[in-house]
Design a protein around this motif. Structure first.
Motif, PDB file in Angstrom:
ATOM      1  N   MET A  87     -12.255  39.330  22.061  1.00  0.00           N
ATOM      2  CA  MET A  87     -12.761  40.207  20.813  1.00  0.00           C
ATOM      3  C   MET A  87     -14.242  39.667  20.943  1.00  0.00           C
ATOM      4  SD  MET A  87     -11.932  40.298  16.986  1.00  0.00           S
ATOM      5  CE  MET A  87     -13.202  40.322  15.846  1.00  0.00           C
ATOM      6  N   ALA A  88     -14.695  38.418  21.319  1.00  0.00           N
ATOM      7  CA  ALA A  88     -15.948  38.023  21.145  1.00  0.00           C
ATOM      8  C   ALA A  88     -16.986  38.900  22.141  1.00  0.00           C
ATOM      9  CB  ALA A  88     -15.961  36.526  21.761  1.00  0.00           C
ATOM     10  N   ALA A  89     -16.474  39.341  23.217  1.00  0.00           N
ATOM     11  CA  ALA A  89     -17.376  39.920  24.100  1.00  0.00           C
ATOM     12  C   ALA A  89     -17.348  41.585  23.908  1.00  0.00           C
ATOM     13  CB  ALA A  89     -16.964  39.796  25.678  1.00  0.00           C
ATOM     14  N   SER A  90     -16.585  42.013  22.923  1.00  0.00           N
ATOM     15  CA  SER A  90     -16.451  43.494  22.889  1.00  0.00           C
ATOM     16  C   SER A  90     -17.721  44.289  22.151  1.00  0.00           C
ATOM     17  CB  SER A  90     -15.351  43.653  21.664  1.00  0.00           C
ATOM     18  OG  SER A  90     -15.866  43.146  20.429  1.00  0.00           O
ATOM     19  N   VAL A  91     -18.862  43.574  21.884  1.00  0.00           N
ATOM     20  CA  VAL A  91     -19.967  44.154  21.306  1.00  0.00           C
ATOM     21  C   VAL A  91     -20.591  44.990  22.580  1.00  0.00           C
ATOM     22  CG1 VAL A  91     -22.200  43.931  20.364  1.00  0.00           C
ATOM     23  CG2 VAL A  91     -20.368  42.623  19.633  1.00  0.00           C
ATOM     24  N   GLY A  92     -20.603  44.520  23.731  1.00  0.00           N
ATOM     25  CA  GLY A  92     -21.036  45.429  24.763  1.00  0.00           C
ATOM     26  C   GLY A  92     -22.543  45.967  24.773  1.00  0.00           C
ATOM     27  N   LEU A  93     -22.758  47.026  25.326  1.00  0.00           N
ATOM     28  CA  LEU A  93     -24.251  47.234  25.397  1.00  0.00           C
ATOM     29  C   LEU A  93     -24.576  48.195  23.926  1.00  0.00           C
ATOM     30  CD1 LEU A  93     -24.398  48.374  29.129  1.00  0.00           C
ATOM     31  CD2 LEU A  93     -25.165  46.325  28.041  1.00  0.00           C
ATOM     32  N   TRP A 119     -18.983  36.302  36.894  1.00  0.00           N
ATOM     33  CA  TRP A 119     -20.452  36.927  36.456  1.00  0.00           C
ATOM     34  C   TRP A 119     -20.319  37.884  35.606  1.00  0.00           C
ATOM     35  CZ3 TRP A 119     -22.284  41.880  36.574  1.00  0.00           C
ATOM     36  CH2 TRP A 119     -21.399  42.690  37.405  1.00  0.00           C
ATOM     37  N   HIS A 120     -19.354  38.839  35.540  1.00  0.00           N
ATOM     38  CA  HIS A 120     -19.320  39.785  34.455  1.00  0.00           C
ATOM     39  C   HIS A 120     -18.842  39.370  33.177  1.00  0.00           C
ATOM     40  CE1 HIS A 120     -14.859  39.877  34.951  1.00  0.00           C
ATOM     41  NE2 HIS A 120     -15.045  39.851  36.588  1.00  0.00           N
ATOM     42  N   THR A 121     -18.163  38.427  33.140  1.00  0.00           N
ATOM     43  CA  THR A 121     -17.826  37.861  31.905  1.00  0.00           C
ATOM     44  C   THR A 121     -19.111  36.880  31.265  1.00  0.00           C
ATOM     45  OG1 THR A 121     -15.381  37.438  32.609  1.00  0.00           O
ATOM     46  CG2 THR A 121     -16.378  35.983  30.653  1.00  0.00           C
ATOM     47  N   VAL A 122     -19.823  36.390  32.233  1.00  0.00           N
ATOM     48  CA  VAL A 122     -21.131  35.580  31.822  1.00  0.00           C
ATOM     49  C   VAL A 122     -21.966  36.738  31.215  1.00  0.00           C
ATOM     50  CG1 VAL A 122     -23.091  34.607  32.589  1.00  0.00           C
ATOM     51  CG2 VAL A 122     -20.901  33.613  33.474  1.00  0.00           C
ATOM     52  N   ASN A 123     -22.065  37.935  32.006  1.00  0.00           N
ATOM     53  CA  ASN A 123     -22.898  38.895  31.472  1.00  0.00           C
ATOM     54  C   ASN A 123     -22.598  39.547  29.998  1.00  0.00           C
ATOM     55  OD1 ASN A 123     -25.164  41.124  32.845  1.00  0.00           O
ATOM     56  ND2 ASN A 123     -23.540  42.174  31.287  1.00  0.00           N
ATOM     57  N   ARG A 124     -21.167  39.304  29.926  1.00  0.00           N
ATOM     58  CA  ARG A 124     -20.796  40.050  28.398  1.00  0.00           C
ATOM     59  C   ARG A 124     -21.172  39.047  27.581  1.00  0.00           C
ATOM     60  NH1 ARG A 124     -17.874  44.514  27.852  1.00  0.00           N
ATOM     61  NH2 ARG A 124     -16.602  43.815  26.240  1.00  0.00           N
ATOM     62  N   ILE A 125     -20.538  37.852  27.767  1.00  0.00           N
ATOM     63  CA  ILE A 125     -21.237  36.589  26.931  1.00  0.00           C
ATOM     64  C   ILE A 125     -22.805  36.643  26.572  1.00  0.00           C
ATOM     65  CG2 ILE A 125     -21.229  34.052  26.426  1.00  0.00           C
ATOM     66  CD1 ILE A 125     -18.463  34.033  28.183  1.00  0.00           C
ATOM     67  N   MET A 126     -23.475  36.705  27.519  1.00  0.00           N
ATOM     68  CA  MET A 126     -24.702  36.660  27.198  1.00  0.00           C
ATOM     69  C   MET A 126     -25.253  37.961  25.923  1.00  0.00           C
ATOM     70  SD  MET A 126     -26.506  34.381  28.614  1.00  0.00           S
ATOM     71  CE  MET A 126     -28.029  34.956  28.821  1.00  0.00           C
ATOM     72  N   ASN A 127     -24.675  39.180  26.477  1.00  0.00           N
ATOM     73  CA  ASN A 127     -24.994  40.398  25.684  1.00  0.00           C
ATOM     74  C   ASN A 127     -24.311  40.166  24.063  1.00  0.00           C
ATOM     75  OD1 ASN A 127     -25.800  42.014  27.831  1.00  0.00           O
ATOM     76  ND2 ASN A 127     -23.961  43.103  28.315  1.00  0.00           N
ATOM     77  N   ALA A 167     -28.237  29.868  36.465  1.00  0.00           N
ATOM     78  CA  ALA A 167     -29.186  30.028  35.637  1.00  0.00           C
ATOM     79  C   ALA A 167     -28.882  30.009  34.028  1.00  0.00           C
ATOM     80  CB  ALA A 167     -30.091  31.085  35.711  1.00  0.00           C
ATOM     81  N   CYS A 168     -27.710  30.844  33.644  1.00  0.00           N
ATOM     82  CA  CYS A 168     -27.086  30.799  32.639  1.00  0.00           C
ATOM     83  C   CYS A 168     -26.587  29.384  32.163  1.00  0.00           C
ATOM     84  CB  CYS A 168     -26.049  31.922  32.364  1.00  0.00           C
ATOM     85  SG  CYS A 168     -26.610  33.418  32.449  1.00  0.00           S
ATOM     86  N   ALA A 169     -26.101  28.755  33.034  1.00  0.00           N
ATOM     87  CA  ALA A 169     -25.309  27.337  32.673  1.00  0.00           C
ATOM     88  C   ALA A 169     -26.647  26.803  32.325  1.00  0.00           C
ATOM     89  CB  ALA A 169     -24.847  26.751  33.799  1.00  0.00           C
ATOM     90  N   ARG A 170     -27.925  26.849  33.065  1.00  0.00           N
ATOM     91  CA  ARG A 170     -28.943  25.872  32.412  1.00  0.00           C
ATOM     92  C   ARG A 170     -29.406  26.183  31.230  1.00  0.00           C
ATOM     93  NH1 ARG A 170     -32.703  24.745  37.756  1.00  0.00           N
ATOM     94  NH2 ARG A 170     -31.099  23.780  39.035  1.00  0.00           N
ATOM     95  N   LEU A 171     -29.033  27.432  30.647  1.00  0.00           N
ATOM     96  CA  LEU A 171     -29.218  27.556  29.166  1.00  0.00           C
ATOM     97  C   LEU A 171     -27.978  27.253  28.258  1.00  0.00           C
ATOM     98  CD1 LEU A 171     -30.781  31.106  29.679  1.00  0.00           C
ATOM     99  CD2 LEU A 171     -31.939  29.230  28.931  1.00  0.00           C
ATOM    100  N   GLY A 172     -27.007  26.714  28.861  1.00  0.00           N
ATOM    101  CA  GLY A 172     -25.928  26.018  28.253  1.00  0.00           C
ATOM    102  C   GLY A 172     -24.518  26.767  28.453  1.00  0.00           C
ATOM    103  N   LEU A 173     -24.585  27.851  28.866  1.00  0.00           N
ATOM    104  CA  LEU A 173     -23.291  28.778  28.953  1.00  0.00           C
ATOM    105  C   LEU A 173     -22.395  28.312  29.709  1.00  0.00           C
ATOM    106  CD1 LEU A 173     -21.646  31.188  28.069  1.00  0.00           C
ATOM    107  CD2 LEU A 173     -23.032  32.560  29.703  1.00  0.00           C
ATOM    108  N   GLY A 174     -21.440  27.841  29.505  1.00  0.00           N
ATOM    109  CA  GLY A 174     -20.193  27.376  30.744  1.00  0.00           C
ATOM    110  C   GLY A 174     -20.669  25.798  31.136  1.00  0.00           C
TER     111      GLY A 174
END
Length: 179
Positions: A1-7, A88-96, A163-170
């Motif tokens: 549910m967390a990544a359902s916001v999408g674009l 990568w696609h999961t990271v992308n959705r979490i970032m979104n 790069a996302c990990a350097r921002l804390g993600l994962g």
């Protein structure tokens, strides 16, 4: 549910930047399907508040630094070692979801002098209401790798995740054995 916001939230960004009040957008996709498997569905779901798009950078970073659910983590074996990673696609959705105004760019693509490897440098930028921050990283892969995708694509995905990990993600995946 967390990544359902999408674009769909991205479309609301210009409305929020123009000073309009936060609106509700109908959600058209789901993180979980009715059968409990990850995927998308077309049924309309609850409305998604978009008031959190413009947030201070500290709040965005706090969300990105939370532990990623085990269900989003994959494992692969490389050179006899088992590694956990987030696709990568999961990271992308979490970032979104947590930083919908992020941007990413390939900074360079470099082949080794012998032509056996390719390295991609990637930059991820977060935009908060009070500041912006970026982090860069690289990913390197063999041009002879027979797995799915071309070598540049693989190196880019690796650099993006790092790069996302350097921002804390994962980031917890890099040191969880030490905990």
């Amino acid at each position: 549910m967390a990544a359902s916001v999408g674009l769909r939230l991205k479309a609301a960004t210009s409305t929020l930047r123009s000073g309009a009040a936060a609106t509700l957008l109908p959600r058209t996709c789901s993180w979980e399907t009715a059968k409990g498997r990850r995927g998308f569905c077309s049924e309309a779901e609850k409305d998604v508040p978009t008031s959190g798009i413009g947030r201070p950078l500290a709040k965005i970073l706090k969300e990105l630094n939370k532990k990623v659910p085990d269900s989003a983590i994959k494992t692969r074996v490389e050179d006899g070692f088992s590694m956990k990673y987030i696709p990568w696609h999961t990271v992308n959705r979490i970032m979104n979801l947590h930083a919908p105004e992020w941007s990413g760019e390939v900074r360079s693509v470099t082949y080794s002098p012998d032509g056996n490897t390719v390295t991609v440098a990637y930059r991820v930028t977060l935009y908060g209401t009070d500041a912006e921050i970026y982090r860069e990283s690289t990913g390197t892969t063999s041009v002879n790798d027979k797995g799915y995708g071309d070598p540049v694509q693989k190196a880019e995905a690796m650099a993006f995740r790092r790069a996302c990990a350097r921002l804390g993600l994962g980031l917890h995946l890099y040191h969880e054995d030490a905990l």
